[in-house]
Scaffold this motif. Structure first.
Motif, PDB file in Angstrom:
ATOM      1  N   VAL B  97      46.218  42.147  32.358  1.00 23.25           N
ATOM      2  CA  VAL B  97      46.099  40.724  32.076  1.00 23.25           C
ATOM      3  C   VAL B  97      45.112  40.094  33.052  1.00 23.25           C
ATOM      4  N   TRP B  98      45.300  40.524  34.321  1.00 28.35           N
ATOM      5  CA  TRP B  98      44.382  40.005  35.342  1.00 28.35           C
ATOM      6  C   TRP B  98      42.941  40.380  35.018  1.00 28.35           C
ATOM      7  N   MET B  99      42.787  41.667  34.607  1.00 26.54           N
ATOM      8  CA  MET B  99      41.435  42.135  34.301  1.00 26.54           C
ATOM      9  C   MET B  99      40.850  41.325  33.148  1.00 26.54           C
ATOM     10  N   ILE B 100      41.696  41.166  32.089  1.00 29.07           N
ATOM     11  CA  ILE B 100      41.227  40.398  30.941  1.00 29.07           C
ATOM     12  C   ILE B 100      40.885  38.982  31.383  1.00 29.07           C
ATOM     13  N   GLY B 101      41.804  38.426  32.207  1.00 22.31           N
ATOM     14  CA  GLY B 101      41.581  37.069  32.721  1.00 22.31           C
ATOM     15  C   GLY B 101      40.290  36.986  33.498  1.00 22.31           C
ATOM     16  N   LEU B 102      40.095  37.981  34.356  1.00 18.88           N
ATOM     17  CA  LEU B 102      38.890  37.983  35.195  1.00 18.88           C
ATOM     18  C   LEU B 102      37.636  38.076  34.323  1.00 18.88           C
ATOM     19  N   ARG B 103      37.711  39.006  33.326  1.00 17.73           N
ATOM     20  CA  ARG B 103      36.546  39.170  32.455  1.00 17.73           C
ATOM     21  C   ARG B 103      36.266  37.892  31.681  1.00 17.73           C
ATOM     22  N   LEU B 104      37.397  37.285  31.195  1.00 18.82           N
ATOM     23  CA  LEU B 104      37.261  36.042  30.447  1.00 18.82           C
ATOM     24  C   LEU B 104      36.617  34.983  31.323  1.00 18.82           C
ATOM     25  N   ALA B 106      34.826  35.463  33.916  1.00 20.60           N
ATOM     26  CA  ALA B 106      33.428  35.830  34.176  1.00 20.60           C
ATOM     27  C   ALA B 106      32.553  35.431  32.991  1.00 20.60           C
ATOM     28  N   ALA B 107      33.089  35.699  31.760  1.00 23.29           N
ATOM     29  CA  ALA B 107      32.332  35.362  30.557  1.00 23.29           C
ATOM     30  C   ALA B 107      32.125  33.854  30.465  1.00 23.29           C
ATOM     31  N   ILE B 108      33.227  33.111  30.737  1.00 17.97           N
ATOM     32  CA  ILE B 108      33.145  31.650  30.696  1.00 17.97           C
ATOM     33  C   ILE B 108      32.156  31.152  31.726  1.00 17.97           C
ATOM     34  N   ALA B 109      32.247  31.745  32.917  1.00 18.30           N
ATOM     35  CA  ALA B 109      31.343  31.342  33.994  1.00 18.30           C
ATOM     36  C   ALA B 109      29.897  31.591  33.598  1.00 18.30           C
ATOM     37  N   LEU B 110      29.681  32.745  32.925  1.00 15.11           N
ATOM     38  CA  LEU B 110      28.325  33.101  32.503  1.00 15.11           C
ATOM     39  C   LEU B 110      27.811  32.100  31.473  1.00 15.11           C
TER      40      LEU B 110
END
Lengths: 189, 275
Positions: B97-104, B106-110
């Motif tokens: 979940v954390w990984m997904i959250g982090l990726r999400l 990161a994607a949002i940040a991008l």
């Protein structure tokens, strides 16, 4: 499993225990309680302590049966090694040695009437005792001191007042002879 | 130590009778020597049989009950154990979940960064355009200012000439070609500085220009400045009067080729009356 537990091999029994089969553990206990308790009692000379250790041993068997690897040795050796180590640990623990004084009073003779006990005495015990009897006295003594008292070569040399190299030679020769004598019948035991 | 030396330790090791240092050395060898390991296994089987040398003995029946109760308790505590085992799984799930959250994140940040870049870039473009526009306006205004100053300067010059006590004014009249045109030519008789003001002249064709001529009496025409008129036909032109033209000369405007002519070639549009 309950029907004919004696027909199940030791290996399969331990594998079943490893899978969490309580009946397999009960069968294992029933099969080996006499020899293992005899071993522990021989080391500790105290029934109460020996029963505690026996209980510890089977809890360890219950929890660690998954560690048993039949490629590395017999199931019997695995069980006996646990029992001997536990008993020697208890022996070395503070306080256990003091009880050795009243060992004579504690020596077990209560369950002689057990039929399985008689059977054991008549089979496996007889073979091993016979083999041991064929060893020279000084060889037999070193093996029994090492096995039942957990003494090292140096401790045995000190106990017997013999040179270390002599003790080493006796122990090696005794083991080699015993292996020769028990080799053919080992699988029967 | 040779392999042979290790082999001689195996019997005693099967009985756990080696001293600690020897046992340690042998254990190190066993890790790499399968032959010795197999040999030790067999010797341990033999040593294990020594257990039979002890008199078998029966423990009290309660021991069996205690063991079976113990393993049942152990098994009941298994849920705890399995929960404990499940914790890594759960935490792995949580980690996922954390990984997904982090990726999400990161994607949002991008995306936010890209949007930000685009917004800034567009704003930058807009600002550049505005700046360019402003620069153009400033340029235009500057040019207008220069022009105005020019006009102002000329008007000041014209005023100075007109106010001069030595000023002489000549009226120019439209000819047949440009009947509505008229003009005024004023010059300082001392300095020769002059100014032409014309109005009603036809718009200047693109390849043509008006040219001013001084025609002193008894002389051929002297070329003055060339000029164009604005949309309303106005022109105001500073000029320097040639000394020869000062005394008595006719002022005339002709339409000439764009770069002007040395002698008049086109039609006369304005002219001072010949004296």
């Amino acid at each position: 499993m309950q029907a004919e537990p004696s027909q199940i091999s030791d290996n399969d029994l331990l594998h079943a225990v490893a899978r969490g089969d309580e009946l397999a553990l009960a069968a294992c206990y029933d099969r080996y309680r006499l020899i293992l308790f005899g071993l522990i009692l021989r080391i500790l000379h105290d029934r109460q302590e020996a029963e505690d250790v026996l209980q510890e041993v089977f809890l360890q068997v219950w929890r660690r049966a998954g560690d048993f690897d039949e490629a590395r040795g017999r199931a019997f050796t695995w069980l006996v090694t646990i029992a001997r180590s536990r008993a020697l640990d208890r022996l070395r623990a503070a306080g256990s040695r003091t009880r050795l004084s009243d060992q004579a009073a504690q020596m077990p003779r209560a369950e002689v009437g057990d039929a399985a006990l008689d059977a054991l005495k008549s089979e496996q015990g007889f073979i091993v005792r016979t083999a041991l009897a064929e060893l020279p006295e000084d060889q037999r003594k070193t093996l029994l001191l090492a096995y039942f008292e957990g003494l090292t070569q140096t401790e045995i040399a000190a106990r017997l007042g013999d040179p270390l190299c002599t003790v080493k030679t006796r122990m090696r020769s005794g083991m080699i002879k015993l292996r020769e004598l028990l080799g053919p019948s080992r699988d029967l035991i | 130590m040779e392999h042979q030396d290790y082999q001689e330790l195996l019997e005693l090791h099967a009985l756990d009778a080696l001293d600690v240092s020897e046992a340690r050395v042998l254990e190190a060898h066993l890790k790499t020597c399968t032959e010795c390991r197999d040999e030790l296994g067999q010797l341990r089987d033999t040593a294990g049989l020594l257990a039979h040398a002890a008199d078998p003995a029966g423990p009290s029946p309660e021991v069996r009950s205690r063991i079976l109760a113990g393993i049942s308790a152990d098994k009941q505590s298994q849920p705890v154990v399995s929960t404990a085992r499940a914790i890594p799984l759960k935490s792995r799930a949580e980690r996922n979940v954390w990984m997904i959250g982090l990726r999400l994140a990161a994607a949002i940040a991008l995306v936010a960064l890209l949007v930000g870049v685009i917004v800034l870039w567009r704003r930058d473009m807009k600002m550049r355009l505005e700046i360019a526009q402003l620069a153009r306006q400033v340029n235009t205004q500057q040019r207008e200012l220069v022009h105005d100053r020019d006009v102002l300067g000329r008007q000041r010059d014209a005023l100075a000439i007109l106010n001069s006590p030595n000023a002489k004014k000549m009226e120019l009249a439209g000819t047949q070609t440009a009947q509505t045109a008229r003009g005024t030519f004023v010059y300082d008789q001392k300095t020769g500085r002059a100014i032409l003001m014309a109005e009603g002249l036809p718009a200047t064709p693109t390849d043509k220009a008006y040219e001013l001529w001084f025609i002193p009496k008894g002389h051929s025409p002297m070329a003055g400045r060339i000029f164009t008129v604005d949309a309303s036909g106005h022109a105001m032109l500073p000029e320097n009067m040639p000394p020869e033209a000062m005394a008595n000369a006719v002022i005339a405007i002709t339409l000439e080729p764009k770069k002007g002519s040395a002698v008049p070639t086109g039609a006369i549009y304005l002219s001072s009356p010949s004296s």
